[in-house]
Design an enzyme around this catalytic site. Structure first.
Site, PDB file in Angstrom:
ATOM      1  CG  HIS A   1      19.904  -7.301  56.291  1.00 36.07           C
ATOM      2  ND1 HIS A   1      20.802  -8.205  55.700  1.00 36.07           N
ATOM      3  CD2 HIS A   1      20.766  -6.316  56.878  1.00 36.07           C
ATOM      4  CE1 HIS A   1      21.888  -7.504  55.522  1.00 36.07           C
ATOM      5  NE2 HIS A   1      21.750  -6.329  56.122  1.00 36.07           N
TER       6      HIS A   1
ATOM      7  CG  HIS B   1      22.383  -2.424  59.562  1.00 34.40           C
ATOM      8  ND1 HIS B   1      23.636  -3.031  59.685  1.00 34.40           N
ATOM      9  CD2 HIS B   1      22.081  -2.750  58.251  1.00 34.40           C
ATOM     10  CE1 HIS B   1      24.055  -3.868  58.582  1.00 34.40           C
ATOM     11  NE2 HIS B   1      23.169  -3.515  57.788  1.00 34.40           N
ATOM     12  CG  LEU B   2      18.040  -2.268  65.467  1.00 30.32           C
ATOM     13  CD1 LEU B   2      17.340  -3.409  66.539  1.00 30.32           C
ATOM     14  CD2 LEU B   2      16.972  -1.621  64.682  1.00 30.32           C
TER      15      LEU B   2
ATOM     16  CG  ASP C   1      25.426  -7.201  56.884  1.00 28.82           C
ATOM     17  OD1 ASP C   1      25.192  -7.488  55.565  1.00 28.82           O
ATOM     18  OD2 ASP C   1      24.810  -6.198  57.037  1.00 28.82           O
TER      19      ASP C   1
ATOM     20  CG  ASP D   1      20.646  -3.753  54.131  1.00 26.39           C
ATOM     21  OD1 ASP D   1      21.298  -3.420  55.228  1.00 26.39           O
ATOM     22  OD2 ASP D   1      21.609  -3.777  53.142  1.00 26.39           O
TER      23      ASP D   1
HETATM   24 ZN   LIG Z   1      25.373  -6.282  54.069  1.00 22.73          ZN
END
Ligand SMILES: [Zn+2]
Length: 428
Positions: A59, A61-62, A151, A304
């Site tokens: 999980h 985020h790039l 997501d 995350d």
């Molecule tokens: Zn999320």
């Protein structure tokens, strides 16, 4: 590249501590044996260090494409390497969203060109993550999608979620869910609890998450799909997943380091580096998450990692975007606050960050074995230093853990047989 690691003390996938030399050739672990004498381009003495399989974070985020001010595939994977992660799964809430074969092809090319570690891209469940129409799961799988998720937002329609699970089941892929019932968000920016009341802020109630998980486990039962719960944060959610597992439903769940380490009581004031979604919950929720991890209700840990610029976060608790970075602090934080305090064992922690996420998604990574991908991190469990966001390779410096003193820092990271990060030196 031929690499030899000597005197490697490592935890095998069965949890046993072993000592061996490790020979790496053509991206794989070719030999595990004591006292190897092979000549190699680089020999590393691991005496005094712990050798672990590279961590797996499902999980992150790039931010690329569309959010390059916050992070790129290049900077996010450098941050991963510095944190000891060799496999990361990238969330699809980018602009544009990887919701077509063409868009997924673009992402796959960009990964090939710029990533330091393995990136598994998620595709979205619905077009532009709007919850209105399903994407073409078969085509996206073919193009390289790892699993499906919207997501950032919950899938609001039960019928849409059921159809998604049925389709995912057909193509033998997982539905990975950010669980949030929109009618219960109440424009909240923090948990609906003591902090929100003290500061007169709108709170996001726990049921906003647990209600949707409850719905989804029943849909997962009806469809037979592998359903995975992202960043579980409340005690009710843990109970729901525990009950669902007991009922034989194919559900798995992840928890973040920050939800294990912090509660709303730890928010020092209106500092948006403590703002993330789901929010930091109550102390009793934090306790339930730790219990859930220990009893197997929660399967593994995922960061995350959600980078934002300093300007974004300067907008304050109400207006700043949700999210904190996590890749470069996860292991030292968890090692220091859980292993050294005897809450979990070292081999458990390594498993939560390697074999467990890999096994949930049938990935052949996260293990040190002959023939396995040469994904390895050397850790100095004795090195102690403060978390300093200025040192992050991530563009995002948005962490609530700045200044925390931790032990257990990565020294050298090898991904697919290449040294991708080394303390004091950056290697391409
Ligand atoms: Zn999320």
């Amino acid at each position: 590249m031929k690499l030899l690691i000597q005197n490697a003390k490592y935890i095998a996938s069965n949890g046993e501590m072993k000592q061996s030399d490790i020979l790496i050739e053509n991206g794989i672990i070719s030999k595990l044996a004591p006292s190897l004498t092979e000549s190699a381009e680089r020999t590393v003495d691991a005496q005094g260090l712990l050798v672990s399989p590279g961590f797996v974070d499902l999980h992150v985020h790039l931010r690329e494409p569309g959010g390059e001010k916050k992070e790129t595939i290049a900077t996010g994977t450098m941050a991963a390497a510095r944190g000891g992660f060799t496999t990361v799964a990238a969330m699809p809430n980018t602009r544009p969203v990887p919701d077509t074969k063409e868009q997924m092809d673009w992402v796959m090319d960009r990964i090939k060109e710029t990533a330091s570690v393995r990136v598994l891209p998620y595709a979205s469940i619905t077009t532009r993550q709007l919850g209105q129409e399903l994407t073409d799961f078969a085509a996206l799988k073919e193009a390289g999608a790892f699993a499906f998720t919207d997501d950032g937002v919950g899938v609001q329609s039960a019928d849409m979620m059921l159809q998604a699970m049925q389709k995912a089941k057909e193509v033998n892929m997982a539905i990975v869910a950010h669980c949030e019932e929109n009618t219960l968000i109440h424009k909240g920016c923090v948990h609906d609890g003591t902090f929100s009341k003290q500061h007169g802020l709108n709170g996001i109630p726990s049921i906003c998450e647990s209600v949707q998980i409850s719905r989804d486990v029943l849909l997962a039962e009806a469809s037979g799909c592998h359903y995975h719960v992202c960043h579980i944060s409340t005690k009710e959610s843990v109970r729901t997943v525990r009950d669902a597992k007991r009922a034989g439903i194919k559900v798995t769940a992840e928890v973040t380091p920050h939800h294990l380490l912090l509660s709303e009581n730890d928010i020092p004031g209106l500092d948006a580096n403590f703002k993330m979604n789901p929010p930091l919950r109550g102390e009793d929720d934090k306790k339930a998450l730790i219990e859930g991890l220990l009893d197997g209700t929660i399967d593994f840990i995922a960061t995350d990692h959600a980078p934002h610029t300093a300007e974004d976060k300067a907008e304050g608790m109400q207006l700043a975007p949700f999210g904190i970075v996590g890749l470069e602090t996860a292991f030292p934080l968890l090692y220091t606050h859980f292993v050294l305090k005897n809450i979990i064992t070292l081999d458990q922690l390594i498993a939560y960050m390697t074999t467990k996420p890999a096994d949930c998604f049938e990935l052949p990574f996260g293990r040190i074995e002959e023939g396995a991908a040469a994904d390895i991190v050397l850790l100095d469990l004795n090195e102690e230093k403060e978390i300093n966001p200025d040192e992050f390779l991530s563009k995002g410096k948005n962490t609530p853990f700045a200044g925390w003193k931790c032990k257990g820092w990565p020294v050298l990271t090898i991904a697919s047989g290449q040294i991708v990060w080394e303390k004091g030196r950056v290697t391409a």
